[in-house]
Design an enzyme around this catalytic site. Structure first.
Site, PDB file in Angstrom:
ATOM      1  CE1 TYR A 291      -4.195   1.574   0.242  1.00  0.00           C
ATOM      2  CE2 TYR A 291      -2.907   3.218   1.398  1.00  0.00           C
ATOM      3  CZ  TYR A 291      -4.061   2.854   0.745  1.00  0.00           C
ATOM      4  OH  TYR A 291      -5.056   3.767   0.574  1.00  0.00           O
ATOM      5  CE1 TYR A 341      -5.377   6.335  -2.320  1.00  0.00           C
ATOM      6  CE2 TYR A 341      -7.160   7.843  -2.860  1.00  0.00           C
ATOM      7  CZ  TYR A 341      -6.381   7.201  -1.918  1.00  0.00           C
ATOM      8  OH  TYR A 341      -6.607   7.428  -0.585  1.00  0.00           O
TER       9      TYR A 341
END
Ligand code: ZN
Lengths: 392, 141
Positions: A291, A341
């Protein structure tokens, strides 16, 4: 407990991502589920579970998963929830789906994320013009932090990154090395938002500051789109259209307290459970999808999984280990910095593609042990998945 | 073309949980919360002590001395009232008594700010109603 290899990801559906405006947040969610079902060779009626991570544009969607159930016309679900652990939610959805399937509550669960934060040029002209710039639109700016000019998540992460630089000697070059490494992967991923844009370390340093120590290229993109993943039993997955991606290990870690004091994410805790379940150690991981809300997050996460000693991730990345051809390929689709994203779905989707061997020009040669991480809040929540194309 | 009226600087709420802090700052005192259950100091104020779970607390003066725990430099304009101030630094001060407070550092160029710098509180009046605790570098004796 012998859950290792008993649950699999059987379908992956992704809409176009980035500056795409042809659907609403609900439209992206529905399209992602449709594509995931088609990928798996399943019909809507095969789903008996639905988990949703609603993005920002869903607003206060406390029952978003029910809204999505209705939009999809799903009947008689045996499992449903709207979940939010920030960027750790995608991994958590897979985990709760796996547990519910293993417990016999349900058999086939769609895990869904969508968001539509970007407005089209036309929408900006017609709708947004009125409110933006008015005092009311700055109603968020309340409290003491705003009085001192401290706004937003970028500024909060910047404070933690600055601590890491102070305590461990992490440099601006180290942050830039993450951005460059991920862009080199994005240059091999035609679906990446910044696929066609090369990036050198000099370009990175020349890019505008957002909030020091973060340039704009230290911060994730903003994207419209949706991603859905179908989770089912390994046994059922083997009968479906795509080769199963088995869940070898899963874990969570939510340290609490102030991460600016410890400079440790939830990865150190989450990895213990996930690696133990998978029967692996950090050195067994062949590709890592981490992440990356910020370049800095990747550094901390690399350290907390034990790929290098605490404080040494900057040198690790600067040495080229995470880039194409490196010994630990990281964020092989370009990540949230250079591809798209979609919160925790960005690393998860890329992990599934790599495990299957479907990643095209960016496919890594060794992909039997794939690590996927999720991180939410200010290093506040963390989920780990260990995935593999092999059942055991 | 007539310019839109300037958008006011964001102000802390005068009512509510910050009221004692704001009132003290107006009198040039820096206060933090103290849990009356276990004595732990905390800032920003909270309803419940995360150490002993007591919901009873009082406000207490602190020295106003501490050191810079971290800082950032804001370049992007998130609020128009700060458009003419960028770039500016936001600092987090770890007070000698323990709690951390977000603030600004006065009379110090941005490129001289470092983690660990000793600082002390000063008070800057920003409106008739609001005086904000800010900090300046403290000469080490
Ligand atoms: Zn207490």
């Amino acid at each position: 407990m012998a859950l290792r290899g008993e649950i699999a990801i059987a379908g992956l559906g992704q809409t176009e991502q980035g500056k795409v405006y042809d659907r609403s947040h609900m439209g992206f969610a529905v399209a992602a589920v449709e594509r995931a079902l088609a990928d798996a060779g399943l019909a809507r009626t095969d789903l008996d579970g639905l988990l949703l991570n609603p993005g920002i544009s869903w607003g206060n969607a406390a029952m978003g998963s029910f809204m999505l159930q209705q939009a999809l016309g799903l009947r008689d679900l045996a499992l449903q929830a709207t979940m939010n652990l920030g960027g750790a939610t995608a991994g958590a959805m897979i985990q709760y789906a796996a547990l519910a399937i293993a417990a016999g509550m349900c058999s086939t669960v769609a895990c869904v994320f969508s968001d539509r934060p970007l407005k089209s040029p036309e929408e900006q002209r017609t709708r947004a013009g009125k409110s933006e710039g008015s005092a009311a639109s700055y109603a968020f700016a309340r409290g003491l932090d705003a009085a001192y000019g401290q706004f937003g998540v970028n500024a909060m992460y910047a404070l933690v990154a600055r601590r890491h630089m102070h305590v461990y000697g992490t440099t601006q070059d180290h942050l830039g090395a993450v951005a460059v490494s991920e862009r080199r992967w994005a240059n091999r991923n035609p679906a990446a938002q910044l696929h066609a844009v090369p990036l050198s370390l000099a370009d990175y340093h020349a890019s505008r500051w957002v909030v020091e120590p973060f340039h704009v290229l230290d911060c994730c993109l903003v994207s419209n789109g949706g991603v859905a993943v179908i989770v089912t039993s390994a046994e059922r997955a083997r009968a479906l259209r795509k080769p199963p991606v088995y869940v070898w290990g899963m874990g969570q870690g939510h340290p609490g307290g102030d991460p600016a004091e410890t400079l440790v994410s939830g990865a150190s805790l989450a990895s213990k459970a996930a690696f133990a379940m998978a029967g692996i150690e950090a050195r067994d991981v062949q590709v890592a999808e981490l992440y990356d809300c910020y370049t800095f997050t990747v550094l901390v996460t690399l350290e907390d999984y034990g790929f290098c000693a605490k404080g040494e991730a900057g040198d690790f990345v600067a040495a080229g280990h995470t880039a194409p051809g490196g010994r630990l390929p990281v964020n092989t689709g370009g990540g949230q910095l250079s591809s798209s994203y979609m919160w925790g779905m960005t690393p998860l989707a890329e992990g599934v593609l790599q495990a299957r061997g479907e990643a095209g020009d960016r496919q890594v040669p060794r992909h039997d042990v794939v690590l996927v991480s999720g991180n939410g809040g200010l290093l506040s929540t963390h989920t780990t998945l260990v995935l593999s194309p092999l059942p055991s | 073309m007539s310019a839109a009226p300037p958008i006011a600087r964001p102000m802390p709420e005068l009512e509510g949980e910050l009221a004692p802090f704001i009132a003290a700052a107006k009198e040039h005192r820096l206060m933090v919360q103290r849990c009356t259950g276990c004595g732990a100091l905390r800032f920003p104020p909270r309803e419940i002590c995360s150490r002993c779970l007591s919901s009873s607390a009082e406000w207490t003066n602190v020295s106003g001395r501490g050191e810079i725990f971290s800082f950032n430099v804001m370049h992007q304009v998130y609020h128009p009232a700060f458009a003419r101030e960028v770039p500016y630094a936001v600092i987090v001060v770890k007070l000698a008594e323990g709690p951390k407070i977000t603030s600004n550092l006065l009379d110090c160029p941005i490129d001289r700010i470092n983690i660990g710098m000793p600082v002390e509180v000063v008070f800057e009046q920003i409106s008739d109603a609001v005086t904000l605790p800010k900090f300046r570098v403290r000469a080490q004796s």
